[in-house]
Design an enzyme around this catalytic site. Structure first.
Site, PDB file in Angstrom:
ATOM      1  CG  ASP A  89     -17.115 -15.642  -5.639  1.00 24.99           C
ATOM      2  OD1 ASP A  89     -17.926 -16.559  -5.449  1.00 24.99           O
ATOM      3  OD2 ASP A  89     -16.335 -15.648  -6.600  1.00 24.99           O
ATOM      4  CD  GLU A 104     -19.040 -14.320 -14.623  1.00 24.33           C
ATOM      5  OE1 GLU A 104     -18.695 -14.900 -13.583  1.00 24.33           O
ATOM      6  OE2 GLU A 104     -18.263 -13.604 -15.294  1.00 24.33           O
TER       7      GLU A 104
END
Length: 809
Positions: A556, A779
């Site tokens: 991102d 994550e």
């Protein structure tokens, strides 16, 4: 009407045109009331204009409909592929990964079954109800310790004062996927500290699809009988719980949507007295509350409130299971569960051989849990995405479809993500090739006529409720890395070895869709210069981001060009397409199709000289508050000093390489495009092992520590995401590449092997350490401390640690 019909329809002459016979007045329309020839011209013109407008309207409608038009190619997953007649072993499962424990079938309107619980006699009114996985619940950990993806699972959920254990087993029989049973145990951590807890187990229909009725004995709910078009008749048995001082209650009501179950349960509670002195209140379900304007109840819950410990069983029985020997409960349940556990352990060792690699029992149990939570996180969803193209003023609904898929994170991302799922299936396909083929087939059937697949699948009301509205709409200009080619590369090799007819049928159905998918990337994401590519969807108008995000790439906030234009050249996308072209060539060869063009594309995009020319670099902006405009009359009131920081350009942008060494820079290496003899390979190995650049004791950080973007916020409020943290999917690709180069003769073979061994050790040890310290797989991981960060549990691609341990690349 198709686009080709509109373009190629032959023009026809208008018949009945003017036929004047000269100046004889008898032929003029005034004399006999016939049409004026000029009126005919006007009429024909109107007809032509009207036809043209209709044609334009239809063509515009065609353009608007492209985004929601399915690809005209035979589907891989047929309508009955998930039915109990065709696939009974996978019909039932824990296909509700967003819940702590939930069961459903692979029918588009399946009834759902699930668990809730709450602590009673607390100061909170009402106490929090556990149901959907939520990081805010503050659990000490929860994970499937064993789950084979098909027949059984064992999960441990650790609260601060007690532990919840959920176990389920399936039993084949009948024509609707057989029976299943669940055993749920609540055990206090300190027996001397009394804990009063309510458990709730429910059955719910999706709207009015079926029928549910409670079976009451002495005003106690003993079972739920139901019927459904995909399940036939069934019964959920709710045997009495044996524990001291228990109280039972129930709720029989109606829910408009499945995402409302928790709220309806809370609304259906009243306050009762727990003790005889009526000094301790607790919350109890209020009985039958069915609105008058509905066909009947579709949501039934049983509540048991007692002091821990206690264990409950629920037993689902299909009426079509006519030759059932024993009810799947008690000793029968325990015996079958033990059998499934042994089969799982034997299969795990046969598949990953971690005992052979001398891992400890503790480390192997961790690996089993990582795999199991990936498999236990597979869901079955049905619904339609909300999508938009440049031709649509407003978002439109994709066609309704099923999706069988794993999810990245049960509490935070309990839905399908396109590029995540390719990584997921590297692990899933190593465990069960059939599950992986099923998942890939479902995803490929979501392809529209352009070859586009919405990158985030938010299907059904429960999935929609988890997503902020601004992230729901998917746009067809935006791609996502075609990571399914990673597991397909392995699957194709296995299919060639097995030479099974069903594999050839599968590949034959898959191939046309992969061709269209590849063509979508190769044409819609190409750059301005030949043989370059760029991720679309970057917004050049944003002012509150240091660098406009590149969400399509999956990385991102990884720094790209500060000012997005069509001049950008994204090396990671070029490498993905090069890799995909090579896999396409392999598939085409296997099927006896024309493979030469894919092979030529693969070689061209893998050409190191051309790659270096376009992407190899041997060489400011900042976030600050905008200065207030001068206003001597109102120096203090004319400017809001609390406004967000915006991007300030300190120098005119110029075309140049982005100075940001990190994961994107490594892609020619990660996807094995760099030649084994190339000096560039030596430079890459040097940068990988430099602690001031990418190397840490816990894995490779996402961007060089010496980069000006390292650890920088991309907005005033969003912490760095791909600007320093360690990501396991990228470390997996790096280890895969290091292993590849360490096995090939060349000048850097020994160095690649040494780096491989050290990096693998660092990654594995840190993930296990953090799992044992925190109870979760994370994550990403902090590059300075190794601490787990982000959403948790994240047994999406972080579970690739199992393949790293097994050295299966």
């Amino acid at each position: 009407m198709s686009k080709n019909e509109l373009r190629h329809r032959p023009k026809t002459k208008q018949r009945g045109a003017l036929t004047s016979n000269g100046p004889d007045s008898s032929n003029w329309p005034y004399a006999h009331g016939r049409m004026d020839p000029y009126a005919k011209v006007i009429g024909i013109s109107v007809l032509v204009i009207t036809s043209a407008l209709i044609g334009i309207f239809r063509y515009q409608q065609y353009l608007r409909d492209i985004v929601i038009t399915p690809l005209d190619s035979p589907r891989i997953i047929l309508d009955n592929s998930s039915s109990p007649d065709v696939n009974p072993e996978k019909f039932w499962g824990t296909y509700r990964p967003h819940t702590y424990f939930g069961m459903k079938s692979r029918h588009k309107t399946s009834p759902v079954f699930g668990l809730m619980w709450m602590i009673q006699l607390t100061n909170r009114m009402p106490p929090p109800l556990r149901h959907w996985c939520n990081q805010g619940d503050g659990l000490e950990g929860y994970i499937w310790q064993m789950h084979d993806g098909v027949s059984f699972g064992i999960q441990e959920i650790r609260e601060k004062l007690y532990t919840v254990k959920t176990e389920f087993v399936k039993q084949a029989g009948g024509s609707h996927g057989g029976d299943w049973s669940a055993r749920i145990s609540f055990v206090p951590k300190d027996p001397s500290t009394p804990v009063v807890l309510s458990s709730f187990f429910y059955a719910a229909l999706d709207g009015d699809n079926g029928k549910l009725e409670p079976v009451l004995v002495n005003n106690r709910l003993r079972s739920v009988r139901g019927s459904h078009e995909g399940l036939g008749d069934f019964e959920l048995l709710l045997p009495k719980v044996e524990s001291s001082g228990q109280k039972e209650s129930y709720l029989v009501t109606y829910a408009n949507q499945l995402d409302q179950l928790e709220d309806i349960s809370i609304a259906g509670m009243g306050v009762e007295a727990w003790d005889s002195a009526r000094t301790l209140p607790y919350f109890s379900l209020a009985g039958r509350r069915v609105p008058k304007d509905v066909p009947g109840p579709n949501y039934i819950v049983k509540q048991v409130t007692t002091t821990l410990p206690f264990t409950m069983e629920v037993v689902f029985q299909s009426a079509s299971f006519a030759d059932r020997q024993n009810q799947l409960s008690g000793n029968v349940f325990s015996s079958l569960l033990e059998q499934r556990k042994k089969e799982f352990n034997d299969r795990f060792e046969e598949t990953f051989r971690l005992n052979e690699k001398e891992y400890s029992e503790r480390e192997i149990n961790f690996a089993k849990a990582a795999l199991s939570n990936m498999l236990g996180g597979i869901g079955y969803f049905y619904g339609s995405s909300l999508v938009q193209s440049s031709y649509n003023r407003e978002p439109v609904s994709y066609w309704e479809a099923p999706l069988y898929t794993a999810v990245p994170s049960r509490p935070f991302f309990p839905r399908g993500f396109l590029w995540d799922e390719g990584f997921h299936n590297l692990l899933i396909s190593a465990w069960d090739q059939e599950i992986s083929k099923d998942i890939i087939g479902h995803w490929m059937d979501l392809m529209n006529t352009e070859g586009w697949i919405p990158r985030e699948q938010i299907l059904g009301p429960e999935a929609r409720k988890k997503v902020p509205s601004e992230f729901v709409v998917q746009r067809n200009t935006n791609a996502n890395p075609p990571t399914f080619f990673l597991p397909l590369q392995r699957l194709i090799k296995n299919m060639i070895k097995s030479n099974k007819q069903e594999d050839k049928v599968y590949l034959t159905a898959l191939y046309p869709r992969l061709k269209t998918w590849f063509n979508y990337y190769n044409t819609s994401q190409n750059g301005k210069l030949p043989f370059t590519y760029r991720w679309h969807g970057r917004d050049p108008t944003v002012t509150k981001q240091l660098n406009p995000l590149t969400l399509a790439s999956g990385l991102d906030d990884y720094p790209r060009a500060s000012h997005p234009t069509d001049e950008e050249r994204h090396v990671d996308l070029r490498c993905w397409i090069a890799f995909a072209a090579g896999v396409m060539a392999d598939i085409a060869r296997t099927l006896g199709q024309d493979w030469q063009e894919y092979e030529a594309t693969h070689k061209l995009l893998s050409d190191n000289k051309l790659l270096d020319k376009l992407h190899w670099s041997p060489k400011g902006q900042q976030l600050e508050k905008p200065k207030p405009p001068p206003n001597p009359k109102h120096p203090h009131n004319s400017f809001n000093m609390d406004m967000d920081k915006i991007r300030v350009v300190l120098s005119e942008p110029t075309l140049q390489f982005v100075n940001a060494l990190g994961y994107v820079s490594l892609f020619p290496f990660l996807l094995r495009i760099v030649d084994v003899e190339s000096p560039k390979l030596n430079y890459i190995l040097r940068d990988i092992t430099d602690p001031n650049k990418l190397w840490t004791d816990y894995g490779l950080r996402s961007i060089s520590r010496s980069s000006k973007f390292y650890g920088r916020y991309n907005t005033e409020h969003d912490p760095p995401y791909w600007r320093g943290p360690i990501w396991i999917n990228m470390n997996y690709l790096c280890l895969s590449a290091l292993r590849h180069y360490s096995l090939l003769p060349g000048p850097y073979q020994d160095k690649a092997k040494s780096v491989y061994e050290d990096l693998r050790k660092n990654v594995v040890q840190n993930i296990i350490k953090e799992y044992e310290r925190t109870g979760y797989i994370w994550e990403n991981y902090h590059d300075k401390t190794g601490e787990g960060k982000g959403s948790h549990p994240f047994t999406g691609w972080s579970a690739l640690v199992v393949l790293i341990m097994a050295e299966k690349y």
